[in-house]
Design an enzyme around this catalytic site. Structure first.
Site, PDB file in Angstrom:
ATOM      1  N   GLU A  51     -12.554   1.157  18.610  1.00  6.86           N
ATOM      2  CA  GLU A  51     -11.379   1.204  19.314  1.00  6.86           C
ATOM      3  C   GLU A  51      -9.577   1.790  18.871  1.00  6.86           C
ATOM      4  O   GLU A  51      -9.117   2.687  19.363  1.00  6.86           O
ATOM      5  CB  GLU A  51     -10.882   0.721  20.336  1.00  6.86           C
ATOM      6  CG  GLU A  51      -9.490   0.674  22.018  1.00  6.86           C
ATOM      7  CD  GLU A  51      -8.071   0.973  21.606  1.00  6.86           C
ATOM      8  OE1 GLU A  51      -7.754   1.925  22.442  1.00  6.86           O
ATOM      9  OE2 GLU A  51      -8.212   0.185  20.736  1.00  6.86           O
ATOM     10  N   ASP A  87     -12.232  -4.112  16.834  1.00 12.69           N
ATOM     11  CA  ASP A  87     -11.036  -3.827  16.003  1.00 12.69           C
ATOM     12  C   ASP A  87      -9.877  -4.495  15.573  1.00 12.69           C
ATOM     13  O   ASP A  87      -9.634  -4.967  16.930  1.00 12.69           O
ATOM     14  CB  ASP A  87     -11.256  -2.543  15.377  1.00 12.69           C
ATOM     15  CG  ASP A  87     -10.766  -1.914  16.451  1.00 12.69           C
ATOM     16  OD1 ASP A  87     -11.110  -2.053  18.164  1.00 12.69           O
ATOM     17  OD2 ASP A  87     -10.415  -0.723  16.427  1.00 12.69           O
TER      18      ASP A  87
END
Length: 396
Positions: free
Chosen positions: A142, A84
């Protein structure tokens, strides 16, 4: 195994251009936590093109690939990269700058994915010469709690087959490209979010004697909470309690009814972590009550601290010094930043190490989570080559 080492180094150079292009595509098309749909599709397409078996849609947008060595062997090694991006408006004037307005790979997850893809590319070309299995974990989310690691674990990512250990690699802009950093034992802190809602009685600022001012109460609470670390934490246990968001939505002459405060607490000791939470609750509520108001405390438990297995870290250090030279492997300090790799390392032995990406001569020095963060892309050659070297040594 000098011949195998040289082959890995040669393949890292051969694949560098291809992997750099993959990294630039990922950098240009960042996606926020839980929304990594196109990112996952891109990775899946590449793994398919290389003939790497994999599953998609795990715990959202997660991907797990398998590379099975042709030689007999029962060992299993897991390698993890996060996917991400961050809600940051990129300021870099480069051809591969983010095309998604207000979203940027400002924490280097594009490098993590590309490096792991490069490692997979090399390992696939060596599968006839290795034994055991390599599990490739591309993890979403994350950056945003509750993170993607724990949902992937609950989805069975560490089973069938179960890895003996897991490696994670993260960019480090304070370290020159071509180097890596390691630390055994406790490395990165736990993290919890602290949210306070201080309630009073608002009204005209010219008549404070008829009000219960939540702004003043909040100021007292924030100052008092500084003693939680300075006067209660063991000096040998690193701890942080910081507040970065205060909303008192009044006006110059209007005192609001309530104030909202958000902050973060971090440490390396689970017992003290719980004690910190209790003290924050007690201090905040008692001060508010004593001043005629109310304080609601919401502490959202985040990631545990990252613990690098000492035995595994010693092996990784040895392999890194062998592959890069001892002068290119440095000892890291403990960090108060956090990582949900910690969940993996709670389940099986783990080693989370740092990949140098800085190049002062080229002006590549910006820190993580900034709008000008970038990397020296030669670090991809180091990242994929070293991870491959560690894997093949541990599978022999």
């Amino acid at each position: 195994m000098p011949n195998l080492k040289n082959r890995i180094k040669r393949l890292s150079k051969v694949y560098l251009k291809e992997i750099t292009l993959l990294r630039r595509h990922l950098h240009s098309h960042p996606e926020l936590s839980t929304r990594e749909v196109q990112t996952a599709a891109f990775i899946s397409k590449q793994l398919s093109a290389w003939g790497i078996e994999h599953q998609t849609g795990i715990a959202g947008n997660g991907i797990v690939g398998l590379i099975r060595g042709s030689l007999p062997g029962e060992k299993v090694i897991a390698l993890r990269a996060d996917m991400d991006a961050l809600p940051v408006l990129e300021a870099n004037k480069v051809p591969y700058a983010s095309k998604n307005q207000g979203i940027m790979h400002a924490c280097g997850h594009d490098v993590h994915m590309a490096s792991l893809m490069g490692t997979a590319r090399i390992l696939k070309s060596l599968e006839d010469e290795i034994c055991g299995t390599v599990k490739l974990i591309f993890q979403p989310s994350e950056e945003k709690y509750p993170g993607g690691a724990l949902p992937m674990i609950r989805a069975g990512v560490l089973e069938n087959p179960r890895p003996g250990f897991i490696l994670g690699q993260h960019v480090y802009p304070e370290l020159e490209a071509g180097k890596i950093g390691l630390r055994s034992g406790k490395y990165m802190a736990s993290t919890d979010e602290v949210h306070l809602t201080v309630k009073g009685k608002g009204g005209h600022a010219a008549i404070p004697h008829k009000l219960i001012d939540p702004v003043i109460i909040t100021a007292h609470i924030i100052l008092a909470l500084q003693q939680v670390v300075s006067r209660n934490a063991q000096p040998t246990t690193p701890s942080v309690l910081s507040f970065g968001r205060i909303i008192a939505d009044g006006q110059a002459n209007i005192i609001p009814d309530e104030v909202k405060v958000s902050g973060t607490m971090r440490t390396f000791d689970e017992a003290w972590r719980l004690e910190m939470q209790k003290r924050i609750l007690a201090i905040s509520t008692s001060i508010a009550e004593g001043m005629g108001g109310v304080c609601e405390v919401d502490i959202q438990r985040g990631y545990p601290f990252v613990y690098n297995d000492p035995g595994l870290t010693t092996k990784v250090r040895h392999h890194a010094e062998d592959y890069l030279g001892k002068e290119n492997v440095v000892e890291l300090d403990m960090r108060m930043t956090a990582e949900d790799f910690s969940y993996f390392a709670q389940e099986i032995p783990g080693c989370f190490y740092r990949l140098g990406v800085m190049n002062e001569a080229r002006g590549i020095t910006s820190n993580l989570h900034t709008s000008t963060f970038d990397v020296d892309e030669t670090s991809l050659e180091t990242g994929m080559g070293l991870m491959t070297w560690i894997v093949v040594n541990e599978l022999l």
